[in-house]
Scaffold this motif. Sequence first.
Motif, mmCIF file in Angstrom:
data_model
loop_
_atom_site.group_PDB
_atom_site.id
_atom_site.type_symbol
_atom_site.label_atom_id
_atom_site.label_comp_id
_atom_site.label_asym_id
_atom_site.label_seq_id
_atom_site.Cartn_x
_atom_site.Cartn_y
_atom_site.Cartn_z
ATOM 1 N N ASP A 142 -9.710 -11.135 3.881
ATOM 2 C CA ASP A 142 -9.253 -10.068 2.997
ATOM 3 C C ASP A 142 -7.838 -10.321 2.507
ATOM 4 O O ASP A 142 -7.519 -10.064 1.367
ATOM 5 C CB ASP A 142 -9.270 -8.711 3.714
ATOM 6 C CG ASP A 142 -10.678 -8.339 4.129
ATOM 7 O OD1 ASP A 142 -11.599 -8.667 3.358
ATOM 8 O OD2 ASP A 142 -10.854 -7.774 5.224
ATOM 9 N N SER A 143 -7.020 -10.794 3.424
ATOM 10 C CA SER A 143 -5.654 -10.986 2.964
ATOM 11 C C SER A 143 -4.866 -11.925 3.859
ATOM 12 O O SER A 143 -5.182 -12.124 5.030
ATOM 13 C CB SER A 143 -4.930 -9.637 2.871
ATOM 14 O OG SER A 143 -4.913 -9.042 4.136
ATOM 15 N N ILE A 179 -11.092 -16.358 0.404
ATOM 16 C CA ILE A 179 -10.491 -15.145 -0.157
ATOM 17 C C ILE A 179 -11.360 -14.665 -1.324
ATOM 18 O O ILE A 179 -11.645 -13.476 -1.456
ATOM 19 C CB ILE A 179 -9.019 -15.392 -0.591
ATOM 20 C CG1 ILE A 179 -8.150 -15.652 0.651
ATOM 21 C CG2 ILE A 179 -8.463 -14.202 -1.375
ATOM 22 C CD1 ILE A 179 -6.736 -16.116 0.378
ATOM 23 N N TRP A 222 -0.879 -12.097 4.516
ATOM 24 C CA TRP A 222 0.335 -11.368 4.136
ATOM 25 C C TRP A 222 1.431 -11.526 5.184
ATOM 26 O O TRP A 222 1.181 -11.974 6.314
ATOM 27 C CB TRP A 222 0.030 -9.889 3.924
ATOM 28 C CG TRP A 222 -0.630 -9.217 5.104
ATOM 29 C CD1 TRP A 222 -1.935 -9.349 5.468
ATOM 30 C CD2 TRP A 222 -0.032 -8.359 6.059
ATOM 31 N NE1 TRP A 222 -2.192 -8.616 6.584
ATOM 32 C CE2 TRP A 222 -1.040 -7.979 6.979
ATOM 33 C CE3 TRP A 222 1.257 -7.835 6.230
ATOM 34 C CZ2 TRP A 222 -0.798 -7.124 8.060
ATOM 35 C CZ3 TRP A 222 1.497 -6.987 7.298
ATOM 36 C CH2 TRP A 222 0.467 -6.640 8.191
ATOM 37 N N ARG A 252 -2.817 -19.441 1.315
ATOM 38 C CA ARG A 252 -3.657 -18.915 0.219
ATOM 39 C C ARG A 252 -4.405 -20.053 -0.473
ATOM 40 O O ARG A 252 -5.532 -19.890 -0.918
ATOM 41 C CB ARG A 252 -2.806 -18.126 -0.770
ATOM 42 C CG ARG A 252 -2.374 -16.806 -0.148
ATOM 43 C CD ARG A 252 -1.783 -15.834 -1.156
ATOM 44 N NE ARG A 252 -1.483 -14.587 -0.463
ATOM 45 C CZ ARG A 252 -0.404 -13.848 -0.687
ATOM 46 N NH1 ARG A 252 0.479 -14.215 -1.595
ATOM 47 N NH2 ARG A 252 -0.212 -12.746 0.000
#
Length: 471
Positions: A397-398, A391, A400, A384
């Motif tokens: 988008d993600s 982002i 995870w 991240r």
Amino acid sequence: MTLVMKFGGTSVGSANAMRETAQLIQKTKQAWNQIIVVASGMGSKPIKITDLLLQGAYSAFDGDDNTYKEIADQMRRIHFETIDGLLEPEGERQKILAENQRFISHYEALCQAVCVLGELTPRALDAISGMGEQMSVPILAAYLRQEGIPAQAVDATNLIVTDNNFQSANPDFGLTTIKVQAALRPLLENNIIPIVTGFVGATPNGITTTLGRGGSDFSASILGQSIKANEVWIWTDVDGVMSADPRIVDNAVSIPVLSYREVSELAYYGAKVLHPKTMRPCIENNIPLRIKNTFNPTHPGTVIVDHKSNGNGGIKAVTGIKNLSMITVEGTGMIGIPGIAARTFSAVARTKVSVLLISQASSEQSICFAVPESQNETVVNSLRTEFAEEIKRRDIDSVWALHDVSIVTVVGAGMRGTPGVSGRIFSSMGEHHVNVIAIAQGSSECSISIVIDGDDTAAAISHIHNIILEL
Ligand code: ASP
Ligand code: MG
């Protein structure tokens, strides 16, 4: 004919175990002219001397001035009981007791120094953790002599020369060969069995090093190469490498022949076979490496050969690793942008977490990979941070994680030449309602891995194992 054989901690874990090991050594000696034995430190489950030694050292480092003393007492009990149980009082008992006692006192002195200084270097860790082998080997050698089998304890700090990469030292084969030939040849020629400490070596200046946890296997193959052995045998407690974990499937069979590659894939995907560096010296020198069962010594076990001598292959084994997380980086903005994968894995590499499997959708909209569950947060955070800009821009988008997944891997070089194997595996998963989350094929084409829900692990392994038995 020269044979190097390695016995692990359980084979020297008690007076009884040493007695059985000695019998096995004697029998093998009759069939093979010259044998060299490598032994680990004592270790009958659940207590391994190497673990105890390290536990005491770490507690001393934490400022605890007591635990290492208790551990020293425990080690005295274990070793002295074994010595008393094996060696006659009028023979070498006192001498070996005194020798073991010296090591344990030295251990206490080192731990005390660690405690006072508050410093525990890799070098000190090696001096400490190698003592298990230095204590067990003289006991076994003395017992063999008592039984009328000429044997001599040899400390591998005088044989195996390594670099100073403490805790995972690399052998210098040139220097090691000179020492091994000079020290062991005369013993072999005089019909004396060298009993060598596994796990340890020393730098050219004589500073003790270790070859990494589980390194006694590697010691055996290093000696095998240096003495030009005809075979190297690793004694363990199963009939060689099994087609699946016998605790999961009850019809697991021993695999007669495996290639170096196949073993590497198996080891990578969780099967505890051998110390990973063990194979290379054997493969490069064409020395068959055999894994045999002390409880079933006449069984041929598994022989590991280079891939060219691997016969017709076939699929041979299935193994699994549990407690993983599948991490996904996804976003429509990733399509066609070079460097996303590189940045993803650099961000993972910075966390020092190792990636077990990678899979990318061909649309390039996502990259996913598996890491140990315990480390998923570290990895997700690092990603991240790396992709904060993307982002924000919604190119990604993600990032995870999907938790509690397992990797189940099927290994066998025969997959290359046998069409339909993967088809059968996937049909079987479908039939048995095992949902396949991701797939990866090893580039060597000798393994296929699937990622599944952790709860399906045992079922997937046993259904795939049935296919192995049918093929
Ligand atoms: N005694 C060492 C260890 O526990 C080496 C070995 O057993 O192979 O790691
Ligand atoms: Mg081992």
